[in-house]
Design a protein around this motif. Sequence first.
Motif, PDB file in Angstrom:
ATOM      1  N   ALA A  79       0.836  -1.207   0.000  1.00 11.26           N
ATOM      2  CA  ALA A  79       0.000   0.000   0.000  1.00 11.26           C
ATOM      3  C   ALA A  79       0.869   1.255   0.000  1.00 11.26           C
ATOM      4  N   ALA A  80       1.931   1.247   0.821  1.00 11.90           N
ATOM      5  CA  ALA A  80       2.815   2.422   0.897  1.00 11.90           C
ATOM      6  C   ALA A  80       3.474   2.678  -0.456  1.00 11.90           C
ATOM      7  N   ARG A  81       3.854   1.614  -1.139  1.00 12.66           N
ATOM      8  CA  ARG A  81       4.528   1.777  -2.437  1.00 12.66           C
ATOM      9  C   ARG A  81       3.595   2.338  -3.501  1.00 12.66           C
ATOM     10  N   ARG A  82       2.293   2.132  -3.326  1.00 18.85           N
ATOM     11  CA  ARG A  82       1.338   2.702  -4.288  1.00 18.85           C
ATOM     12  C   ARG A  82       1.115   4.188  -4.049  1.00 18.85           C
ATOM     13  N   GLY A  83       1.385   4.663  -2.808  1.00 20.67           N
ATOM     14  CA  GLY A  83       1.176   6.078  -2.480  1.00 20.67           C
ATOM     15  C   GLY A  83       2.285   6.945  -3.057  1.00 20.67           C
TER      16      GLY A  83
END
Length: 293
Positions: free
Chosen positions: A52-56
């Motif tokens: 999820a963090a990498r998509r932000g």
Amino acid sequence: MRSLLFVPGDSERKIAKAMLTRADALILDLEDSVASSAKKGARGTVRAAIDAARRGKARPLIYVRVNPLDSGLLEADLDAVVPARPDGVMLPKSRGGQDIMHLSTKLAVREAESDLPDGEIAILPIATESAATLFNMGSYAGASRRLSALTWGAEDLSADVGASTNRLTDGAYTDPYRLARALALFAATAAEIAPIDTVFVNFRDKAGLASECEAARRDGFTGKLAIHPDQVATINDAFTPSPQAIARARAILDAFLANPGVGVLGVDGEMVDRPHIKRAERLLEAARAAGVG
Ligand code: COA
Ligand code: MG
């Protein structure tokens, strides 16, 4: 990395909260803050959080604190999290450079399996968690290109030696822990990586945290571990170079630029030479990283 915030890896709620702080790095924990029965679930939670963090867009660095090399849990930790591509792995109970090489090999295999660039995932050891480790502190230098920083721990070390406390009534560490702290600072410096000060567990005591940050910054640490979101701002403030410090560093470098071939100079009535240049360059680098340089 000024502030590195620990978050229990089995708590989606805390991970979500931690993402909203201004911490430079999050350390999603699979070790001591996660009960044995929750380890398996935590691996999945941590993996999903990294995805999820990498998509932000804007995000802190994401490290995962895995279980120690001899825990029997490390292989499964790495299998679960490496494919999500964390920025780094924190290794607890690290015994020295040999352990870093060992972990590095395990990471390399999994990077290859996941088609990730070789050597991309950094390693940050906790270097002083047992008495024996203190005799290996020189072995981190040159152990691996993955080493990004090094920190120390006083809690497991005091349990190892059987001490009844590691702090005096005024909050200052007793001598054995002051030694561990200093060795961590020297080990990181010798390895040319960032020295990170350990946690301050009394998270309601803002003044105590501020004074411990100030002492760490003064001695050369460049960041500090946090355990609670309320600690992040105090730590960031303490490790962000002040405008005065930045101006002084610039004045030192300017003076040498204006006097090529000169080894020693006076700047504002103080002698400056090679070590001062190095320190000034480091300070400006820290200022740039903090967005104030
Ligand atoms: N990361 C993210 N969020 C955190 C947090 C952390 N490290 N610590 C606390 N919070 C959240 C809490 O969930 C709470 O949010 P909520 O009310 O919406 O649930 C809020 O911040 C306020 O927390 P507070 O009530 O002040 O503290 P607490 O009693 O809930 O938690 C600890 C205290 C020590 C258990 C908690 O700070 C924590 O888990 N710290 C990290 C522990 C860790 O990882 N240790 C391993 C390294 S030593
Ligand atoms: Mg521990």
